[in-house]
Design an enzyme around this catalytic site. Structure first.
Site, PDB file in Angstrom:
ATOM      1  N   ASP A 102       0.841  -1.350  -0.055  1.00 48.25           N
ATOM      2  CA  ASP A 102       0.024   0.152  -0.135  1.00 48.25           C
ATOM      3  C   ASP A 102       0.905   1.159   0.104  1.00 48.25           C
ATOM      4  OD1 ASP A 102      -3.170   0.703   0.566  1.00 48.25           O
ATOM      5  OD2 ASP A 102      -1.609   2.163   1.810  1.00 48.25           O
ATOM      6  N   ASP A 237      -8.823  -7.480  -3.680  1.00 55.63           N
ATOM      7  CA  ASP A 237      -8.446  -6.113  -2.884  1.00 55.63           C
ATOM      8  C   ASP A 237      -9.416  -5.208  -3.858  1.00 55.63           C
ATOM      9  OD1 ASP A 237      -7.736  -4.003  -1.682  1.00 55.63           O
ATOM     10  OD2 ASP A 237      -5.706  -4.107  -2.230  1.00 55.63           O
ATOM     11  N   GLY A 263      -8.481  -9.848   0.559  1.00 59.49           N
ATOM     12  CA  GLY A 263      -8.491  -8.639   0.046  1.00 59.49           C
ATOM     13  C   GLY A 263      -7.011  -7.904   0.498  1.00 59.49           C
ATOM     14  N   HIS A 264      -7.340  -6.582   0.981  1.00 57.87           N
ATOM     15  CA  HIS A 264      -6.409  -5.774   1.046  1.00 57.87           C
ATOM     16  C   HIS A 264      -5.100  -6.012   2.032  1.00 57.87           C
ATOM     17  CE1 HIS A 264      -4.609  -1.840   0.328  1.00 57.87           C
ATOM     18  NE2 HIS A 264      -4.553  -1.541   1.863  1.00 57.87           N
ATOM     19  N   PHE A 265      -5.536  -6.512   3.076  1.00 55.78           N
ATOM     20  CA  PHE A 265      -4.469  -7.134   4.130  1.00 55.78           C
ATOM     21  C   PHE A 265      -4.288  -8.748   4.190  1.00 55.78           C
ATOM     22  CE2 PHE A 265      -5.989  -2.850   5.823  1.00 55.78           C
ATOM     23  CZ  PHE A 265      -4.481  -2.502   6.202  1.00 55.78           C
TER      24      PHE A 265
END
Length: 289
Positions: A102, A237, A263-265
């Site tokens: 990120d 994500d 997803g993101h994490f």
């Protein structure tokens, strides 16, 4: 190897960082994303510490690092990158790998592209260097870039780091949200609720456009210096989707590529799988026996 916790003054700012492993082993600098901190690496550090030297700092205004007043401090990716590079210099770390997640991606790609001789490897987890990776999530951010007084866009951005938005970032597209500890967003809230921190987050959203300007420079770095790269990405994500991961294939020659249905994490739901891939990759690429 136990993790130790330190604070070091860098360019007048008290930078908090986690450290583990023997300093004689290859070093991995772990660069966290928005809106979290080095806490996101707690399990990965434990997994890798027997074989590698790990450094995981918090940025100003995040985690346990000092939050200087905005009136006298530049909350920009350029400044954060300079601080992280200076931290490495102060710790006398000459060669290192980078874990880029990120916000950690633009911070780390600045370091790597300007110091290619010091880079062992790059590990990219849901971090972007291509406009293909800036999909629907980025529409209000792009509107904010065009007009910083756009209140509708600003309110949307604030929603990303309110309690519900934080939980969403950790649980969206995760196959089994029950495996995600609520401690994650509760710990993030600690720094996000500090006075002036909301304005800091908005400033960072606005400054993200400076990263997009540098994408061609980073892509040229990939082509010219051919860094060893491992991609371990949550393909579902919404923030940095799998399309952004696929884009690296255009320019990165020495690429090992893994997508996970999350997803993101991604470390929160596929931490064991990702940690094993990282350990194998680093051992092969850094010559660690």
């Amino acid at each position: 190897m136990k993790t130790s916790y330190h604070t070091k003054k860098i360019n007048g700012v008290d930078i908090f960082y986690r450290e583990a492993g023997n300093k004689e082993n290859p070093t991995l600098l772990l660069l966290h994303g928005y809106p979290t901190s080095s806490h996101m690496f707690r399990n990965l550090i434990n997994y890798l510490a027997d074989d590698f030297h790990l450094i995981a700092p918090d940025y100003p205004g995040y985690g346990r690092t000092e939050q200087p007043p905005m009136s006298g401090f530049a909350y920009t990716f350029e400044n954060f990158s300079n601080l992280m590079k200076t931290l490495l210099d102060e710790l006398d770390i000459q060669k290192f790998s980078l874990y880029l997640m990120d916000y950690g991606a633009p911070i780390g790609f600045r370091i790597a592209s300007r110091n290619p001789e010091r880079i062992d490897t790059l590990i990219v987890q849901n971090g972007c260097a291509y406009e293909e990776g800036l999909e629907t999530f980025w529409d209000p951010i792009k509107a904010y870039w065009k007009d910083r007084n756009n209140k509708e866009a600003e309110n949307t951005l604030r929603g990303f780091h309110d309690p519900n938005g934080l939980k969403w970032q950790y649980t969206h597209s995760v196959p089994d949200p029950a495996v995600i500890s609520p401690d994650n967003w509760e710990i993030d809230l600690r720094h996000l609720e500090r006075l002036e921190n909301d304005a800091i987050q908005l400033a960072m959203f606005y400054d993200y456009q400076t990263n997009v300007t540098l994408y061609p420079e980073w892509q040229e770095y990939f082509r010219k210096h051919e860094p060893e790269m491992l991609i371990v990405y949550g393909k579902d994500d919404y923030i940095f989707p799998g399309s952004g991961a696929e884009a690296f294939k255009k320019d990165v020659k020495n690429l090992e590529f893994h997508l996970f249905p999350t997803g993101h994490f991604a470390l929160e739901s596929f931490g064991d799988e990702i940690s094993a891939l990282i350990k194998d990759f680093l051992k092969r690429k850094t010559g660690k026996k």
